[in-house]
Motif scaffolding. Sequence first.
Motif, PDB file in Angstrom:
ATOM      1  N   UNK A 265       0.825  -1.201   0.000  1.00 40.46           N
ATOM      2  CA  UNK A 265       0.000   0.000   0.000  1.00 40.46           C
ATOM      3  C   UNK A 265       0.862   1.256   0.000  1.00 40.46           C
ATOM      4  N   UNK A 266       1.908   1.268   0.813  1.00 39.38           N
ATOM      5  CA  UNK A 266       2.778   2.435   0.879  1.00 39.38           C
ATOM      6  C   UNK A 266       3.484   2.662  -0.455  1.00 39.38           C
TER       7      UNK A 266
ATOM      8  N   UNK B 219       4.342   5.948  -5.187  1.00 36.41           N
ATOM      9  CA  UNK B 219       4.512   6.035  -6.642  1.00 36.41           C
ATOM     10  C   UNK B 219       3.439   6.925  -7.265  1.00 36.41           C
ATOM     11  N   UNK B 220       2.221   6.820  -6.748  1.00 36.41           N
ATOM     12  CA  UNK B 220       1.137   7.657  -7.262  1.00 36.41           C
ATOM     13  C   UNK B 220       1.382   9.130  -6.956  1.00 36.41           C
TER      14      UNK B 220
ATOM     15  N   UNK C 133       2.702  14.546  -8.886  1.00 34.20           N
ATOM     16  CA  UNK C 133       3.483  15.778  -8.907  1.00 34.20           C
ATOM     17  C   UNK C 133       4.130  16.010 -10.266  1.00 34.20           C
ATOM     18  N   UNK C 134       4.672  14.954 -10.850  1.00 25.57           N
ATOM     19  CA  UNK C 134       5.333  15.094 -12.148  1.00 25.57           C
ATOM     20  C   UNK C 134       4.360  15.499 -13.249  1.00 25.57           C
TER      21      UNK C 134
ATOM     22  N   UNK D  47      -1.849   1.680  -9.861  1.00 27.37           N
ATOM     23  CA  UNK D  47      -1.140   2.951  -9.697  1.00 27.37           C
ATOM     24  C   UNK D  47      -1.700   3.997 -10.660  1.00 27.37           C
ATOM     25  N   UNK D  48      -2.063   3.584 -11.862  1.00 26.19           N
ATOM     26  CA  UNK D  48      -2.664   4.523 -12.816  1.00 26.19           C
ATOM     27  C   UNK D  48      -3.991   5.052 -12.287  1.00 26.19           C
ATOM     28  N   UNK D  49      -4.794   4.189 -11.679  1.00 32.98           N
ATOM     29  CA  UNK D  49      -6.079   4.627 -11.133  1.00 32.98           C
ATOM     30  C   UNK D  49      -5.864   5.593  -9.970  1.00 32.98           C
TER      31      UNK D  49
END
Length: 332
Positions: free
Chosen positions: A104-105, A110-111, A116-117, A198-200
């Motif tokens: 989860x972390x 990563x999200x 931010x990017x 991660x995309x979601x």
Amino acid sequence: MAHVFKRILIKLLWVAVVFLGITVISFWVIHLAPGSPTDLQTTLNPEAGLEARAQLEQLYGLDQPLHVQYAAWLGRLARLDFGQSMSGDHRPVWDKIRERLPLTFGMNVASLVLTLLIAVPIGVAAAWWRGGAFDKISTVVVFIGFAMPGFWLALLLMLWLGIRWPVLPISGLMSMGFDDMSPLQKAWDVARHLILPVFIYTSGSWAGMSRFMRSSMLEVLRQDYIMTARAKGLPSRTVLFKHALRNALMPVITILGLSVPALIGGSVIIESIFALPGLGQLFYQAVMARDYPLIMGSLVLGAVLTLAGNLLADVGYGLADPRIRAGQGRQR
């Protein structure tokens, strides 16, 4: 920097008081919910009567007054002991949390990085070229992102990329035959399973952050010192990145601080959809089983993340705004 350290010390004392209040309210609220951990162990067992239920309540300490139970739990917490789970395999609570924390972390970190990017450049560019083609296109895309529910997008991507064009796995964390793979293959297999979740996660947060960044940047660009810098003939790159961007990041720092608690709470739906063994799913299962120690362990972790995020936001204010370091800026 002395002023920043003073602010941090005062904040730490306030954090301790708030944390104690959170635990008191949480402990009281979870006991208000109907049902108890003994119900699941006795209701479906025809041989378990009132005597068996009373013995279980005595074993778990549920027969004690609520304040006595809280005092015993707080004493264990002071020794960093979250207690034993009341459901499933009755393992230590911290062992269960520790197993699922990295997944989860890692996904949420990563999200946040991807958000931010993506969001900061979009917000800055939309504010710099306000009213232009990029601003209009990004506004439309952002509103679409706002209006699109995360669970619906997840199901849609699972249908397209997992069933019609099976290019990505849509369930679990590992493929069959994972133990026979090489270390590099194992890393790639786990990464492929995490691409969609991660995309979601990212799609649900970059839209809002880019709007905040655009609004903050527009406000900064209207300031007198920015107009003075432009009047002096400074290059646009210097005005944008050296003078405007740093001050425009203040609201983003606040949002990042508030995003830290979502490491647990925001992962329940996504982890359930993709069948990922993370903290969100563990917390949901604990609530359904009325597993008080496991619920409190998850809530304590969420409280710590919330307060740590708030503290990090304060530190970020001091690093981003020299006026706060000098004791002349905003006070919280």
